[in-house]
Design a protein around this motif. Structure first.
Motif, PDB file in Angstrom:
ATOM      1  N   ASN A   1       0.809  -1.220   0.000  1.00 22.69           N
ATOM      2  CA  ASN A   1       0.000   0.000   0.000  1.00 22.69           C
ATOM      3  C   ASN A   1       0.841   1.268   0.000  1.00 22.69           C
ATOM      4  OD1 ASN A   1      -2.345  -1.515   0.053  1.00 22.69           O
ATOM      5  ND2 ASN A   1      -2.548  -1.425   2.284  1.00 22.69           N
ATOM      6  N   ARG A   2       1.979   1.241   0.686  1.00 21.80           N
ATOM      7  CA  ARG A   2       2.733   2.483   0.914  1.00 21.80           C
ATOM      8  C   ARG A   2       4.060   2.546   0.175  1.00 21.80           C
ATOM      9  NH1 ARG A   2       1.634   3.583   7.377  1.00 21.80           N
ATOM     10  NH2 ARG A   2      -0.573   2.976   7.345  1.00 21.80           N
TER      11      ARG A   2
ATOM     12  N   ARG B   1      -5.588   7.249   2.306  1.00 20.88           N
ATOM     13  CA  ARG B   1      -4.400   7.599   3.086  1.00 20.88           C
ATOM     14  C   ARG B   1      -4.373   9.097   3.390  1.00 20.88           C
ATOM     15  NH1 ARG B   1      -2.127   3.520  -0.157  1.00 20.88           N
ATOM     16  NH2 ARG B   1      -1.468   4.985  -1.782  1.00 20.88           N
TER      17      ARG B   1
ATOM     18  N   ASP C   1      -5.045   6.048  -2.430  1.00 19.37           N
ATOM     19  CA  ASP C   1      -4.318   7.265  -2.074  1.00 19.37           C
ATOM     20  C   ASP C   1      -5.228   8.253  -1.354  1.00 19.37           C
ATOM     21  OD1 ASP C   1      -1.904   8.993  -2.287  1.00 19.37           O
ATOM     22  OD2 ASP C   1      -3.257  10.236  -3.481  1.00 19.37           O
TER      23      ASP C   1
END
Length: 341
Positions: free
Chosen positions: A15-16, A118, A115
């Protein structure tokens, strides 16, 4: 537990992107040494984890690699209602489960939507407890939550205002109010009619909620989750019950109205000192006189409590009525003057 942590680590990298061992350790709440071992375990299982050296280095997945292990478990799905409230999730013992569920959801989203999620987490944070108040100790919250979920009888040792009691309860729900956890439960058997150890009253007689009372979780001295289950009252609505309980409690506390004459400074302080009751009083205030003083009607608690509350306004407020409250405030002010003479 390690399998869950390995999956969480994998999803974090997916994810990051690149993350350092320290960042991974902070997210997973483990040591950096544990992260090293977990990364080695992922690599040994065939996951293409790459370690980049240097000050901007860290761990990342090989370009184009994505896991499909994004299905939610029952516990992870249950924990999603606490998204945005990590503190309460930890209180309930669901912190790690919630983190994994969120990571799975992000991994399953298209890149643009992932995104956006987040960015929301980076920009918005919910801090439930009120200012200047320590968080209640809730050592027994996890077993209480299990009893609520599994509809199991709960035997408790409870600290009420007038002493300690033992109760057998049917736990119906948990409520987090101002950073304080409350258990809504019905007392089993004959105790239901005589249980006065609760923090607030029940709903009206004859309703499905009539036996339900409120218990502050921090006052539970001991709990035992029994093997027996119970039938949940048909039609019981936790949110509606709590709203009615809050309304009845407010009505019970604010039993009289004080007529006050307030300076401009006292009017400014009123909402801060008396909350919603102060704001309502200001909304119906009379016009100020030439010196800026105005009269308001303020809902207050018993005379004893109201005296202490009104003295916080100091010389910026004058109690006009009722007579017994005015006399009580005057007596307290006179006693204070003697103390400091």
């Amino acid at each position: 537990m390690r399998a869950d942590r390995l999956l969480a680590l994998l999803l974090l990298l997916q994810n990051r992107g690149r993350m350092t061992a320290g960042e991974l350790a902070a997210e997973l709440e483990v040591s950096v040494r544990t992260v090293y071992r977990d990364v080695e375990a992922l690599a040994a299982s065939g996951v293409p984890v790459t370690a980049d050296r240097g000050p901007d280095g860290g761990y990342r997945l090989m370009d184009g690699y994505r896991t499909r292990l994004t299905g939610l478990t029952d516990a992870e799905a249950d924990a999603l209602f606490l998204t945005g409230a990590p503190g309460p999730a930890r209180d309930l013992g669901l912190g790690a489960v919630l983190t994994t569920a969120q990571l799975k959801l992000q991994a399953a989203l298209p890149a643009e939507l992932a995104d956006r999620t987040r960015r929301v987490q980076d920009r918005f944070h919910l801090d439930a407890p009120a200012w200047f108040r320590d968080v209640d100790p809730v050592d027994h919250l996890a077993p209480v939550a299990r009893a609520v979920w599994e509809q199991r009888v709960l035997r408790v040792h409870y600290q009420r205002w007038r002493g300690e009691v033992h109760r057998e309860l049917h736990p119906l729900g948990l409520v987090l109010k101002g950073g304080i956890w409350y258990l809504v439960a019905a007392a089993a058997g004959a105790a239901a009619a005589t249980d006065s150890g609760a923090d607030s009253g029940s709903a009206g007689a004859g309703s499905a909620e009539s036996a339900a009372r409120t218990y502050r979780v921090s006052r539970l001295l001991a709990v035992e989750v029994a093997d027996e289950t119970f039938e949940r009252p048909a039609g019981f609505d936790l949110a509606a019950h709590w709203a009615e309980t809050a309304r009845r409690l407010t009505a019970a506390l604010h039993r009289q109205t004080a007529r006050l004459r307030l300076s401009p400074e006292a009017r400014r302080l009123l909402p801060m000192q008396f909350g919603a009751a102060g704001a309502r009083a200001l909304a119906t205030a009379g016009p100020p006189d030439a010196d800026g003083w105005a009269e308001v009607d303020l809902a207050v608690e018993s005379t004893t409590v109201a005296v202490g509350d009104l003295l916080r306004l100091g010389p910026e407020a004058v109690v006009l009525g009722p007579p017994d409250l005015r006399e009580a405030v005057a007596a307290a002010a006179t006693a204070l003057a003697r103390r400091y003479a």
